[in-house]
Design a protein around this motif. Structure first.
Motif, PDB file in Angstrom:
ATOM      1  N   VAL A 107      -6.246   0.870  -2.753  1.00 13.33           N
ATOM      2  CA  VAL A 107      -7.177   0.446  -1.699  1.00 13.33           C
ATOM      3  C   VAL A 107      -8.388  -0.240  -2.323  1.00 13.33           C
ATOM      4  O   VAL A 107      -8.843  -1.283  -1.838  1.00 13.33           O
ATOM      5  N   ALA A 152      -3.398  -4.666  -3.397  1.00 11.98           N
ATOM      6  CA  ALA A 152      -2.879  -3.301  -3.464  1.00 11.98           C
ATOM      7  C   ALA A 152      -1.820  -3.134  -4.550  1.00 11.98           C
ATOM      8  O   ALA A 152      -1.614  -2.040  -5.063  1.00 11.98           O
ATOM      9  N   LEU A 195      -9.482  -4.103  -1.700  1.00 12.56           N
ATOM     10  CA  LEU A 195     -10.815  -4.469  -1.194  1.00 12.56           C
ATOM     11  C   LEU A 195     -11.524  -5.444  -2.123  1.00 12.56           C
ATOM     12  O   LEU A 195     -12.156  -6.404  -1.664  1.00 12.56           O
ATOM     13  N   LEU A 237       0.830  -1.210   0.000  1.00 12.79           N
ATOM     14  CA  LEU A 237       0.000   0.000   0.000  1.00 12.79           C
ATOM     15  C   LEU A 237       0.863   1.258   0.000  1.00 12.79           C
ATOM     16  O   LEU A 237       0.587   2.212  -0.728  1.00 12.79           O
ATOM     17  N   LEU A 266      -3.058   5.776  -4.270  1.00 11.03           N
ATOM     18  CA  LEU A 266      -3.509   5.085  -3.065  1.00 11.03           C
ATOM     19  C   LEU A 266      -4.982   4.698  -3.133  1.00 11.03           C
ATOM     20  O   LEU A 266      -5.351   3.602  -2.724  1.00 11.03           O
TER      21      LEU A 266
END
Length: 150
Positions: A70, A104, A74, A59, A66
């Motif tokens: 993310v 990520a 997810l 990450l 970013l």
């Protein structure tokens, strides 16, 4: 013998990533991925002490995008969590945590190819080991490294 083999594989992955001018995530995946794959193959476990820092590092390496990192984490982790909830015998909790972290490093369009490639590697391991139950972590790690590097 194991140390020599691990060093050789790491050296090969590092060299390929270097020649292809791969992103920093490829080098992190090579180093930590080798260790995680061996642990998973031997003990059928993916320790949080390695998977969680790997996810955090991936990450951080995606700081320029970013939000997208993310979202990918997810989606990739969420898909693995769904499989874990529906069929817990197919996947362990460590695989789910690993998938969240590895997501990520992958752009959103690469998530489906990563899942397919990871499954193919896991299936190949099952054939090579002549077992029905094999760990999925090495497949996830190999697929993610390949898609981030090549």
């Amino acid at each position: 013998m194991t140390t020599v083999l691990l060093a050789s594989v790491l050296s090969a992955l590092w060299t390929v990533a270097d020649v292809l001018d791969a992103p920093p995530s490829s080098f992190v995946l090579a180093c930590v991925g080798i260790v995680l794959a061996v642990i998973d193959l031997r003990h059928h476990r993916l320790p949080d002490a390695l998977t969680l820092p790997l996810g955090a590092a991936l990450l951080l390496l995606a700081f320029h995008g970013l939000g997208a990192a993310v979202l990918s984490a997810l989606v990739f982790g969420g898909a693995h969590l769904i499989v874990r909830r529906l069929r817990p015998e197919f996947m362990g909790g460590g695989d789910v945590k690993l998938a969240f972290g590895l997501g990520a490093a992958l752009p959103l369009p690469s998530l489906l190819p990563a899942a397919i490639l990871a499954s193919a590697v896991t299936l190949a391991l099952a054939v090579l080991r002549r077992r029905r139950a094999v760990p999925h972590g090495p497949g996830l790690l190999a697929a993610t490294w390949a898609l981030t590097t090549l």
